[in-house]
Motif scaffolding. Sequence first.
Motif, short mmCIF file in Angstrom:
data_model
loop_
_atom_site.label_atom_id
_atom_site.label_comp_id
_atom_site.label_asym_id
_atom_site.label_seq_id
_atom_site.Cartn_x
_atom_site.Cartn_y
_atom_site.Cartn_z
N VAL A 89 0.84 -1.20 0.00
CA VAL A 89 0.00 0.00 0.00
C VAL A 89 0.88 1.25 0.00
CG1 VAL A 89 -1.62 1.34 1.39
CG2 VAL A 89 -2.02 -1.08 1.02
N ASP A 90 1.95 1.25 0.78
CA ASP A 90 2.88 2.38 0.81
C ASP A 90 3.55 2.57 -0.56
OD1 ASP A 90 4.29 4.52 1.89
OD2 ASP A 90 5.95 3.23 2.55
N ALA A 91 3.90 1.47 -1.22
CA ALA A 91 4.53 1.56 -2.54
C ALA A 91 3.57 2.12 -3.58
CB ALA A 91 5.03 0.18 -2.98
N THR A 112 0.97 4.10 -3.00
CA THR A 112 0.75 5.51 -2.67
C THR A 112 1.94 6.37 -3.10
OG1 THR A 112 -0.56 4.83 -0.77
CG2 THR A 112 0.23 7.10 -0.78
N THR A 113 3.15 5.89 -2.88
CA THR A 113 4.34 6.62 -3.30
C THR A 113 4.42 6.72 -4.80
OG1 THR A 113 5.50 5.87 -1.31
CG2 THR A 113 6.86 6.71 -3.11
N ARG A 114 4.06 5.66 -5.51
CA ARG A 114 4.09 5.70 -6.98
C ARG A 114 3.06 6.69 -7.52
NH1 ARG A 114 2.62 4.26 -11.86
NH2 ARG A 114 4.18 3.60 -13.36
N ALA A 115 1.91 6.77 -6.89
CA ALA A 115 0.91 7.75 -7.31
C ALA A 115 1.43 9.17 -7.10
CB ALA A 115 -0.39 7.54 -6.54
N GLY A 116 2.14 9.41 -6.01
CA GLY A 116 2.75 10.72 -5.79
C GLY A 116 3.82 11.02 -6.81
N CYS A 117 4.60 10.00 -7.19
CA CYS A 117 5.63 10.17 -8.22
C CYS A 117 4.99 10.50 -9.56
CB CYS A 117 6.48 8.91 -8.35
SG CYS A 117 7.62 8.65 -6.99
N LEU A 118 3.89 9.84 -9.89
CA LEU A 118 3.21 10.10 -11.16
C LEU A 118 2.65 11.52 -11.21
CD1 LEU A 118 2.33 8.92 -13.84
CD2 LEU A 118 0.26 8.10 -12.73
N THR A 148 10.36 -0.16 3.69
CA THR A 148 9.67 -1.40 4.06
C THR A 148 9.41 -1.38 5.55
OG1 THR A 148 11.80 -2.51 4.30
CG2 THR A 148 10.68 -2.76 2.20
N LEU A 149 8.46 -2.15 5.99
CA LEU A 149 8.08 -2.16 7.40
C LEU A 149 8.96 -3.12 8.18
CD1 LEU A 149 4.23 -2.00 7.05
CD2 LEU A 149 5.79 -0.18 7.67
N GLY A 150 10.21 -2.84 8.19
CA GLY A 150 11.18 -3.61 8.95
C GLY A 150 12.49 -2.85 8.92
N ALA A 151 13.10 -2.66 10.06
CA ALA A 151 14.29 -1.82 10.12
C ALA A 151 15.46 -2.43 9.38
CB ALA A 151 14.66 -1.59 11.58
N ARG A 152 15.53 -3.74 9.27
CA ARG A 152 16.68 -4.38 8.65
C ARG A 152 16.45 -4.76 7.19
NH1 ARG A 152 20.25 -6.73 12.95
NH2 ARG A 152 19.34 -5.92 14.86
N LEU A 153 15.27 -4.50 6.70
CA LEU A 153 14.98 -4.84 5.31
C LEU A 153 15.41 -3.71 4.40
CD1 LEU A 153 11.42 -6.36 5.75
CD2 LEU A 153 13.58 -7.57 5.47
N PRO A 154 15.88 -4.03 3.20
CA PRO A 154 16.33 -2.97 2.30
C PRO A 154 15.16 -2.18 1.72
CG PRO A 154 16.43 -5.08 1.20
CD PRO A 154 16.06 -5.35 2.63
N ARG A 155 15.45 -0.95 1.32
CA ARG A 155 14.44 -0.12 0.66
C ARG A 155 14.42 -0.47 -0.81
NH1 ARG A 155 14.59 5.99 2.91
NH2 ARG A 155 14.03 5.48 5.03
N PHE A 156 13.31 -0.21 -1.45
CA PHE A 156 13.25 -0.34 -2.90
C PHE A 156 12.70 0.96 -3.46
CE2 PHE A 156 9.39 -2.16 -1.21
CZ PHE A 156 8.40 -1.66 -2.02
#
Length: 105
Positions: free
Chosen positions: A19-21, A23-29, A78-86
Motif C-alpha cells: 500500500v505504501d509503494a 501511494t508513493t508511486r501515485a505521488g511520483c506520477l 519497508t516495514l522492517g528496520a533491517r529490510l532494504p528499501r526499494f
Amino acid sequence: MAAGLPALLLLLFAGLTAVDAVTTRAGCLDAAREAALAASRGESGSAVGARYAPAGADVSVTVSGDRVTATVRAPVRTLGARLPRFTVSATAVAAVEPGTPGPRP
C-alpha cells in the motif's frame, strides 16, 4: 495458532508495504506530470516537480526536440528496520507548448 500468527504478521507487513509503494508511486506520477507540463510551458520543471514529489524523491527533466520527459524516483520504506528499501518511479511526457520561450529542465 503458533504457526499461523507469524505468517499472518508477515502477510500484514507485506500488505502495508505494498500500500505504501502504491501511494508513493501515485505521488511520483503526479509530480512527473506536473514537472513535464511546467517544463513544456517554459517554467523550471525540476522545481515544480520537487514541490509535488514525495519526500526523498529524485526529479529529472530532459528535453529532446519538441518533447519534455520528466522522471521521478522515490524510495519506499519497508516495514522492517533491517529490510532494504526499494525504489518506485514514474515518467510523464509532454509536448512543448508553441509560442513559449522554450522548455527549461
